[in-house]
Design a protein around this motif. Structure first.
Motif, PDB file in Angstrom:
ATOM      1  N   LEU A   1       0.825  -1.213   0.000  1.00 38.93           N
ATOM      2  CA  LEU A   1       0.000   0.000   0.000  1.00 38.93           C
ATOM      3  C   LEU A   1       0.859   1.263   0.000  1.00 38.93           C
ATOM      4  O   LEU A   1       0.576   2.228  -0.749  1.00 38.93           O
ATOM      5  CB  LEU A   1      -0.920  -0.013   1.224  1.00 38.93           C
ATOM      6  CG  LEU A   1      -2.027  -1.081   1.232  1.00 38.93           C
ATOM      7  CD1 LEU A   1      -2.803  -1.031   2.540  1.00 38.93           C
ATOM      8  CD2 LEU A   1      -2.969  -0.876   0.041  1.00 38.93           C
ATOM      9  N   LEU A   2       1.911   1.280   0.828  1.00 38.66           N
ATOM     10  CA  LEU A   2       2.784   2.446   0.863  1.00 38.66           C
ATOM     11  C   LEU A   2       3.472   2.654  -0.476  1.00 38.66           C
ATOM     12  O   LEU A   2       3.581   3.791  -0.981  1.00 38.66           O
ATOM     13  CB  LEU A   2       3.828   2.270   1.972  1.00 38.66           C
ATOM     14  CG  LEU A   2       4.845   3.404   2.133  1.00 38.66           C
ATOM     15  CD1 LEU A   2       4.128   4.708   2.486  1.00 38.66           C
ATOM     16  CD2 LEU A   2       5.873   3.050   3.197  1.00 38.66           C
ATOM     17  N   LEU A   3       3.920   1.579  -1.101  1.00 36.78           N
ATOM     18  CA  LEU A   3       4.572   1.685  -2.411  1.00 36.78           C
ATOM     19  C   LEU A   3       3.604   2.207  -3.472  1.00 36.78           C
ATOM     20  O   LEU A   3       3.972   3.043  -4.326  1.00 36.78           O
ATOM     21  CB  LEU A   3       5.119   0.308  -2.806  1.00 36.78           C
ATOM     22  CG  LEU A   3       5.798   0.217  -4.171  1.00 36.78           C
ATOM     23  CD1 LEU A   3       7.019   1.120  -4.236  1.00 36.78           C
ATOM     24  CD2 LEU A   3       6.220  -1.229  -4.455  1.00 36.78           C
ATOM     25  N   SER A   4       2.355   1.755  -3.436  1.00 31.73           N
ATOM     26  CA  SER A   4       1.362   2.227  -4.399  1.00 31.73           C
ATOM     27  C   SER A   4       1.096   3.718  -4.224  1.00 31.73           C
ATOM     28  O   SER A   4       1.003   4.467  -5.214  1.00 31.73           O
ATOM     29  CB  SER A   4       0.059   1.435  -4.235  1.00 31.73           C
ATOM     30  OG  SER A   4       0.286   0.046  -4.422  1.00 31.73           O
TER      31      SER A   4
ATOM     32  N   ASP B   1       9.518   3.892 -14.044  1.00 29.79           N
ATOM     33  CA  ASP B   1       9.847   2.466 -14.054  1.00 29.79           C
ATOM     34  C   ASP B   1      11.041   2.163 -13.158  1.00 29.79           C
ATOM     35  O   ASP B   1      11.054   1.149 -12.435  1.00 29.79           O
ATOM     36  CB  ASP B   1      10.120   1.994 -15.488  1.00 29.79           C
ATOM     37  CG  ASP B   1       8.871   2.027 -16.357  1.00 29.79           C
ATOM     38  OD1 ASP B   1       7.760   2.089 -15.780  1.00 29.79           O
ATOM     39  OD2 ASP B   1       9.001   1.996 -17.600  1.00 29.79           O
ATOM     40  N   ASP B   2      12.029   3.026 -13.208  1.00 30.80           N
ATOM     41  CA  ASP B   2      13.197   2.820 -12.364  1.00 30.80           C
ATOM     42  C   ASP B   2      12.823   2.953 -10.884  1.00 30.80           C
ATOM     43  O   ASP B   2      13.292   2.177 -10.032  1.00 30.80           O
ATOM     44  CB  ASP B   2      14.280   3.828 -12.740  1.00 30.80           C
ATOM     45  CG  ASP B   2      15.574   3.564 -11.988  1.00 30.80           C
ATOM     46  OD1 ASP B   2      16.171   2.487 -12.195  1.00 30.80           O
ATOM     47  OD2 ASP B   2      15.975   4.430 -11.192  1.00 30.80           O
ATOM     48  N   LEU B   3      11.960   3.929 -10.574  1.00 30.06           N
ATOM     49  CA  LEU B   3      11.493   4.085  -9.203  1.00 30.06           C
ATOM     50  C   LEU B   3      10.722   2.857  -8.731  1.00 30.06           C
ATOM     51  O   LEU B   3      10.912   2.373  -7.604  1.00 30.06           O
ATOM     52  CB  LEU B   3      10.618   5.336  -9.095  1.00 30.06           C
ATOM     53  CG  LEU B   3       9.916   5.570  -7.753  1.00 30.06           C
ATOM     54  CD1 LEU B   3      10.947   5.801  -6.653  1.00 30.06           C
ATOM     55  CD2 LEU B   3       8.953   6.755  -7.851  1.00 30.06           C
ATOM     56  N   LEU B   4       9.864   2.317  -9.609  1.00 32.18           N
ATOM     57  CA  LEU B   4       9.076   1.156  -9.247  1.00 32.18           C
ATOM     58  C   LEU B   4       9.958  -0.067  -9.019  1.00 32.18           C
ATOM     59  O   LEU B   4       9.794  -0.800  -8.038  1.00 32.18           O
ATOM     60  CB  LEU B   4       8.042   0.869 -10.339  1.00 32.18           C
ATOM     61  CG  LEU B   4       7.117  -0.324 -10.097  1.00 32.18           C
ATOM     62  CD1 LEU B   4       6.306  -0.132  -8.820  1.00 32.18           C
ATOM     63  CD2 LEU B   4       6.186  -0.544 -11.301  1.00 32.18           C
ATOM     64  N   SER B   5      10.904  -0.326  -9.917  1.00 33.09           N
ATOM     65  CA  SER B   5      11.770  -1.504  -9.775  1.00 33.09           C
ATOM     66  C   SER B   5      12.638  -1.408  -8.524  1.00 33.09           C
ATOM     67  O   SER B   5      12.778  -2.387  -7.778  1.00 33.09           O
ATOM     68  CB  SER B   5      12.637  -1.660 -11.018  1.00 33.09           C
ATOM     69  OG  SER B   5      13.477  -0.526 -11.193  1.00 33.09           O
ATOM     70  N   ARG B   6      13.184  -0.229  -8.261  1.00 31.45           N
ATOM     71  CA  ARG B   6      14.011  -0.084  -7.064  1.00 31.45           C
ATOM     72  C   ARG B   6      13.178  -0.219  -5.789  1.00 31.45           C
ATOM     73  O   ARG B   6      13.615  -0.796  -4.788  1.00 31.45           O
ATOM     74  CB  ARG B   6      14.723   1.270  -7.086  1.00 31.45           C
ATOM     75  CG  ARG B   6      15.811   1.377  -8.156  1.00 31.45           C
ATOM     76  CD  ARG B   6      16.395   2.773  -8.196  1.00 31.45           C
ATOM     77  NE  ARG B   6      17.419   2.908  -9.222  1.00 31.45           N
ATOM     78  CZ  ARG B   6      18.704   2.647  -9.048  1.00 31.45           C
ATOM     79  NH1 ARG B   6      19.130   2.237  -7.861  1.00 31.45           N
ATOM     80  NH2 ARG B   6      19.567   2.784 -10.035  1.00 31.45           N
ATOM     81  N   SER B   7      11.944   0.312  -5.845  1.00 29.45           N
ATOM     82  CA  SER B   7      11.074   0.197  -4.675  1.00 29.45           C
ATOM     83  C   SER B   7      10.680  -1.252  -4.422  1.00 29.45           C
ATOM     84  O   SER B   7      10.610  -1.706  -3.268  1.00 29.45           O
ATOM     85  CB  SER B   7       9.823   1.052  -4.864  1.00 29.45           C
ATOM     86  OG  SER B   7      10.163   2.411  -5.034  1.00 29.45           O
TER      87      SER B   7
END
Length: 414
Positions: free
Chosen positions: A50-53, A115-121
């Motif tokens: 949830l926090l990541l979303s 995309d880079d933020l999502l993959s690293r997260s």
């Protein structure tokens, strides 16, 4: 007249069998520790998702606000620009083509940043989840360690070691209260079993002595050649009754002793035990015209040889006595199956209804006969066999044989 109150219901049987060996993967068993680990780890994982979303949506909204190019070229006919990060910009382009290329480049960079933020997260979330599950497992183990100590003590008590105590140290919480209550229960059980053993020993002496005296007196009177025929007949009847009483006392005492677990165990071969039982029942079988057969393979268990021989003898004697008048047989086999020693005694005989099988193991119960007045025993043979099997951590099962008779199967752990 007031009615007698109904007895309290029997407690439910435990779902855990202490004698059952653990599977190949004991850590996959759904223990409380595993459930707590999955609960807290799963809550952390859901909160992280949830926090990541939320972070992703906020970042996407922020990036979308700056998606338009900060400048636009409106003068001139043609321009010539080169860019290392925007491959679509450069060469001979018009102003409109240049502006479109700049916008497409910024959109591509925005998508790449998200995309880079999502993959690293996701990688960070995965690492933190592993740490959270490991930390939760360690903390659950620390919190539940008193329960593990209680369980280990209970398993030792199952082996009839009533001297064990938990003696849990720590704060005065619910687990400490549970451990203290368990210790008090063990104290009472130990006192009860000690009193039972003392009573069995005293009863053994008090009951055997007068019966032995009666037998001696009867045998002395029967040995008198000048005794009247009526007196000799009465003496033989009383001697048979006394012998039956001795058998009943021996059976009751053995049944009381065999209700407990066997503490001192030695290697015992079921094949040898069965052979000795057959030798003792051979004369009775020959007198009744019953054939005893069967192959007995090596099957070594840990237990008490005298009590295990009693199981085999009781089963063989029952199979001989409750047989057909002519052409009967008894088959005695021993083998090892699935890591357990198995003794099987099957025989011809009258047809036994399946609904009467369980009653055969109750004390003084016989198949379609009265409690007393039978010349085939005192009605304790199968009860003793079941008690001895349970004391060794095994079980005995009876099944009706097709065509009449029974198949008695004794299973004991190796």
């Amino acid at each position: 007249m007031a009615s007698t109150p109904a007895p309290p219901p029997a407690p439910p049987k435990p779902t855990w069998d202490p004698g059952q060996p653990e599977g190949p993967f004991p850590w996959l068993r759904p223990t409380i520790r595993i459930r707590l680990t999955l609960l807290y780890g799963g809550m952390f994982l859901i909160a992280g998702i949830l926090l990541l979303s939320i972070i992703y949506l906020l970042a996407a909204q922020a990036v979308h606000g700056g998606s338009f190019p900060p400048f636009k070229i409106v003068g001139g006919q043609k321009i010539e620009v080169t860019s290392a990060t925007c491959p679509g910009v450069g060469g001979d382009q018009t102003i409109d083509q240049f502006n479109q290329a700049i916008s497409a480049c910024m959109d591509q960079q925005k998508k790449q940043v998200l995309d880079d933020l999502l993959s690293r997260s996701l990688m960070a979330l995965l690492g933190l989840s592993i740490i959270a599950f490991a930390f939760g497992y360690a903390m659950a183990g620390r919190v539940l360690s008193p329960l593990g100590k209680i369980t280990r003590t209970a398993r030792r008590v199952v082996g009839s070691d009533l001297s064990r105590r938990i003696e849990l140290d720590g704060p005065d919480d619910e687990l400490k209260e549970l451990a203290d209550t368990f210790d008090e229960m063990l104290d009472r059980l130990e006192r009860a079993f000690t009193a039972q053993q003392r009573f069995v020993g005293n009863a053994s002496h008090e009951l055997r002595t007068p019966l032995a005296i009666n037998r001696t007196l009867l045998e002395v009177h029967l040995s008198d050649p000048g005794a009247p025929v009526e007196l000799q007949q009465l003496g033989k009847t009383l001697l048979a009754t006394n012998e039956r009483s001795e058998q009943l006392v021996e059976g009751l005492l053995l049944l009381a002793r065999s209700e407990n677990q066997i503490v001192e165990r030695k290697p015992v071969d079921l094949a040898e035990v069965a052979s000795r039982a057959i030798d003792q029942a051979r004369a009775e079988a020959d007198a009744k015209g019953v054939e005893i057969r069967g192959e007995r393979a090596l099957a070594v268990v840990q237990g008490n040889g005298v009590l295990l021989e009693r199981i085999a003898l009781n089963l063989v004697q029952n199979a001989v006595r409750y047989n057909v008048p002519e052409g009967g047989w008894v088959e005695v086999t021993t083998e090892v199956q699935h890591g357990q020693a198995v003794l099987v005694v099957s025989n011809t005989g009258p047809v036994v209804p399946a609904y009467e099988i369980d009653n055969l193991f109750e004390p003084f119960r016989r198949l379609r006969t009265e409690r007393t007045g039978s010349d085939k025993g005192v009605g304790l043979g199968l009860s003793i066999a079941r008690s001895v099997a349970r004391a060794h951590g095994g079980r005995i099962v009876a099944e009706p044989r097709e065509g009449g008779g029974l198949v008695m199967r004794v299973t004991l752990p190796i």
